[in-house]
Scaffold this motif. Structure first.
Motif, PDB file in Angstrom:
ATOM      1  N   MET A 102       0.819  -1.206   0.000  1.00 49.51           N
ATOM      2  CA  MET A 102       0.000   0.000   0.000  1.00 49.51           C
ATOM      3  C   MET A 102       0.858   1.265   0.000  1.00 49.51           C
ATOM      4  SD  MET A 102      -3.105   0.790  -0.260  1.00 49.51           S
ATOM      5  CE  MET A 102      -3.551   2.480  -0.631  1.00 49.51           C
ATOM      6  N   GLN A 103       2.039   1.203   0.571  1.00 52.18           N
ATOM      7  CA  GLN A 103       2.896   2.384   0.601  1.00 52.18           C
ATOM      8  C   GLN A 103       3.325   2.802  -0.799  1.00 52.18           C
ATOM      9  OE1 GLN A 103       3.368   4.159   3.401  1.00 52.18           O
ATOM     10  NE2 GLN A 103       4.249   5.683   2.014  1.00 52.18           N
ATOM     11  N   VAL A 104       3.391   1.839  -1.722  1.00 51.24           N
ATOM     12  CA  VAL A 104       3.709   2.187  -3.111  1.00 51.24           C
ATOM     13  C   VAL A 104       2.612   3.074  -3.689  1.00 51.24           C
ATOM     14  CG1 VAL A 104       4.007   1.251  -5.444  1.00 51.24           C
ATOM     15  CG2 VAL A 104       5.120   0.140  -3.492  1.00 51.24           C
ATOM     16  N   TYR A 105       1.360   2.736  -3.406  1.00 51.45           N
ATOM     17  CA  TYR A 105       0.250   3.578  -3.858  1.00 51.45           C
ATOM     18  C   TYR A 105       0.363   4.978  -3.269  1.00 51.45           C
ATOM     19  CZ  TYR A 105      -2.065  -0.472  -5.876  1.00 51.45           C
ATOM     20  OH  TYR A 105      -2.362  -1.564  -6.659  1.00 51.45           O
ATOM     21  N   ARG A 106       0.646   5.045  -1.967  1.00 55.37           N
ATOM     22  CA  ARG A 106       0.751   6.354  -1.315  1.00 55.37           C
ATOM     23  C   ARG A 106       1.890   7.177  -1.919  1.00 55.37           C
ATOM     24  NH1 ARG A 106      -0.231   2.917   3.401  1.00 55.37           N
ATOM     25  NH2 ARG A 106      -2.374   3.265   4.113  1.00 55.37           N
ATOM     26  N   ASP A 110       1.286  10.520  -4.075  1.00 55.98           N
ATOM     27  CA  ASP A 110       1.847  11.728  -3.478  1.00 55.98           C
ATOM     28  C   ASP A 110       2.702  12.491  -4.483  1.00 55.98           C
ATOM     29  OD1 ASP A 110       2.415  13.615  -1.559  1.00 55.98           O
ATOM     30  OD2 ASP A 110       3.919  12.417  -0.524  1.00 55.98           O
ATOM     31  N   ILE A 111       3.561  11.772  -5.210  1.00 58.81           N
ATOM     32  CA  ILE A 111       4.473  12.423  -6.156  1.00 58.81           C
ATOM     33  C   ILE A 111       3.754  12.849  -7.430  1.00 58.81           C
ATOM     34  CG2 ILE A 111       6.487  12.056  -7.639  1.00 58.81           C
ATOM     35  CD1 ILE A 111       7.514  10.101  -5.446  1.00 58.81           C
ATOM     36  N   ASP A 112       2.986  11.941  -8.016  1.00 54.63           N
ATOM     37  CA  ASP A 112       2.416  12.169  -9.346  1.00 54.63           C
ATOM     38  C   ASP A 112       1.137  13.000  -9.328  1.00 54.63           C
ATOM     39  OD1 ASP A 112       4.440  10.377  -9.855  1.00 54.63           O
ATOM     40  OD2 ASP A 112       3.267   9.135 -11.224  1.00 54.63           O
ATOM     41  N   LEU A 113       0.455  13.044  -8.206  1.00 55.05           N
ATOM     42  CA  LEU A 113      -0.821  13.749  -8.150  1.00 55.05           C
ATOM     43  C   LEU A 113      -0.825  14.852  -7.099  1.00 55.05           C
ATOM     44  CD1 LEU A 113      -3.758  14.137  -8.980  1.00 55.05           C
ATOM     45  CD2 LEU A 113      -4.382  12.287  -7.399  1.00 55.05           C
ATOM     46  N   ILE A 147      -3.713   0.476 -17.602  1.00 54.44           N
ATOM     47  CA  ILE A 147      -2.626  -0.347 -18.156  1.00 54.44           C
ATOM     48  C   ILE A 147      -2.165  -1.325 -17.071  1.00 54.44           C
ATOM     49  CG2 ILE A 147      -0.350  -0.343 -19.233  1.00 54.44           C
ATOM     50  CD1 ILE A 147      -2.386   1.116 -20.888  1.00 54.44           C
ATOM     51  N   PRO A 148      -2.076  -2.615 -17.359  1.00 51.20           N
ATOM     52  CA  PRO A 148      -1.627  -3.595 -16.355  1.00 51.20           C
ATOM     53  C   PRO A 148      -0.251  -3.254 -15.794  1.00 51.20           C
ATOM     54  CG  PRO A 148      -2.549  -4.709 -18.271  1.00 51.20           C
ATOM     55  CD  PRO A 148      -2.433  -3.268 -18.642  1.00 51.20           C
ATOM     56  N   LEU A 149      -0.045  -3.631 -14.535  1.00 52.57           N
ATOM     57  CA  LEU A 149       1.188  -3.419 -13.777  1.00 52.57           C
ATOM     58  C   LEU A 149       1.404  -1.961 -13.375  1.00 52.57           C
ATOM     59  CD1 LEU A 149       3.706  -5.731 -15.710  1.00 52.57           C
ATOM     60  CD2 LEU A 149       2.264  -6.305 -13.749  1.00 52.57           C
ATOM     61  N   ARG A 150       0.367  -1.143 -13.543  1.00 53.13           N
ATOM     62  CA  ARG A 150       0.493   0.286 -13.254  1.00 53.13           C
ATOM     63  C   ARG A 150      -0.735   0.825 -12.513  1.00 53.13           C
ATOM     64  NH1 ARG A 150       2.450  -1.231 -17.992  1.00 53.13           N
ATOM     65  NH2 ARG A 150       4.345  -0.340 -18.919  1.00 53.13           N
ATOM     66  N   THR A 151      -1.303   0.042 -11.604  1.00 59.29           N
ATOM     67  CA  THR A 151      -2.546   0.481 -10.959  1.00 59.29           C
ATOM     68  C   THR A 151      -2.368   1.784 -10.189  1.00 59.29           C
ATOM     69  OG1 THR A 151      -2.029  -1.110  -9.199  1.00 59.29           O
ATOM     70  CG2 THR A 151      -3.720  -1.750 -10.809  1.00 59.29           C
ATOM     71  N   ALA A 152      -1.266   1.924  -9.458  1.00 55.54           N
ATOM     72  CA  ALA A 152      -1.026   3.159  -8.712  1.00 55.54           C
ATOM     73  C   ALA A 152      -0.774   4.316  -9.663  1.00 55.54           C
ATOM     74  CB  ALA A 152       0.163   2.983  -7.766  1.00 55.54           C
ATOM     75  N   TYR A 153       0.040   4.063 -10.667  1.00 60.31           N
ATOM     76  CA  TYR A 153       0.371   5.091 -11.655  1.00 60.31           C
ATOM     77  C   TYR A 153      -0.878   5.553 -12.398  1.00 60.31           C
ATOM     78  CZ  TYR A 153       2.926   7.191 -15.623  1.00 60.31           C
ATOM     79  OH  TYR A 153       3.416   8.045 -16.585  1.00 60.31           O
ATOM     80  N   CYS A 154      -1.710   4.602 -12.814  1.00 61.27           N
ATOM     81  CA  CYS A 154      -2.951   4.956 -13.503  1.00 61.27           C
ATOM     82  C   CYS A 154      -3.868   5.771 -12.603  1.00 61.27           C
ATOM     83  CB  CYS A 154      -3.673   3.697 -13.981  1.00 61.27           C
ATOM     84  SG  CYS A 154      -2.894   2.879 -15.395  1.00 61.27           S
TER      85      CYS A 154
END
Length: 273
Positions: A102-106, A110-113, A147-154
């Motif tokens: 979950m920290q990857v999502y955070r 945090d950085i991208d949005l 896009i698969p493998l990019r749920t947080a990024y998407c």
């Protein structure tokens, strides 16, 4: 040189490499004075050396709001104002949702949005007073489709599109234009620097990225789109371009929402209750 950029001031976050560095070089080539921000001061200085016009290097971590506000004050004072701001800083991901901490999502959100919104919010009063300028948000084709493998990024990049679209509507009567760039695969270090499931850097690239559009070409497409007034700029080739175009928001819809604002929608809602 385009009169949209020549003699004016542009500020780019994430300017130490990739699309950000390419945008700095391209804007400088158009006669724009450029402000370069990112975490790596040495790499920013190298980009500055490639620029043809006067530059200002303002290094800071986009998640450090105190540093960001200090940089905003310096950027505005440098040459009397900022005419173009490019929210480009970001980090990607390569991991399955079922395995991702979950920290990857955070971290990615945090950085991208969140950090991109905070930087824009700090500049908004300046743009509102000037009644002109361009705000450019570098999202992704992955900000329009999943896009698969990019749920947080998407999630982050979709969120950036949503913020930009709503902001565009609010500013539609102000003289400030809002643009969203949606690159597909561009030949940068984005995949190598992407976060793995445990949050560590991936450390290797993808063939699709390595064979992607050159960063200088992507930058040129973005700037041409800004100069021509495109609100949503798809920067991709082949199948990725098709994906982006299929999810492109129609200009007619943007116009409808802008018309709501012109007809007093915000004042009406704020006045209720």
């Amino acid at each position: 040189m385009s009169e949209v950029f020549a003699g004016k001031v542009g500020w780019i976050t994430g300017a130490s490499s990739g699309i950000g560095a390419a945008l700095a070089r391209a804007l400088s080539g158009e006669g724009m004075h450029v402000i370069l921000s990112g975490r790596d001061e040495a790499r920013l200085a190298e980009v500055a050396q490639d620029c043809e016009t006067e530059t200002l290097v303002l290094p800071f971590d986009v998640r450090d709001e105190d540093a960001m506000h200090a940089a905003t004050e310096k950027a505005i004072k440098w040459r009397g104002g900022v005419d173009l701001f490019v929210a480009n800083a970001g980090i990607s991901q390569r991991s399955r949702a079922t395995q991702t901490a979950m920290q990857v999502y955070r971290n990615i959100i945090d950085i991208d949005l969140t950090a991109q919104i905070a930087a824009t919010q700090a500049l908004l009063p300046h743009f509102a007073v000037r009644g002109s300028g361009h705000l450019v948000f570098v999202s992704s084709v992955a900000g329009k489709i999943g896009i698969p493998l990019r749920t947080a990024y998407c999630a982050a990049k979709h969120g950036l599109v949503g913020y930009a679209d709503a902001l565009r509507a609010e500013l539609s009567q102000s003289g400030v234009s809002v643009h969203v760039a949606c690159p597909g695969s561009v030949a940068t270090n984005v995949s190598r620097n992407a976060l793995s499931a445990d949050g560590s850097p991936r450390g290797r690239s993808d063939s699709v990225i390595d064979n992607g559009m050159p960063a200088d070409e992507a930058a040129r497409r973005i700037l041409d789109g800004v100069a021509s007034g495109e609100r949503e700029i798809i920067v991709a080739r082949g199948g990725e371009s098709s994906w982006g175009e299929q999810r492109r928001t129609p200009d007619a819809l943007f116009d409808q929402v802008a018309a709501m604002v012109a007809n007093g929608y915000m004042d009406k809602i704020e006045g209720e209750g």
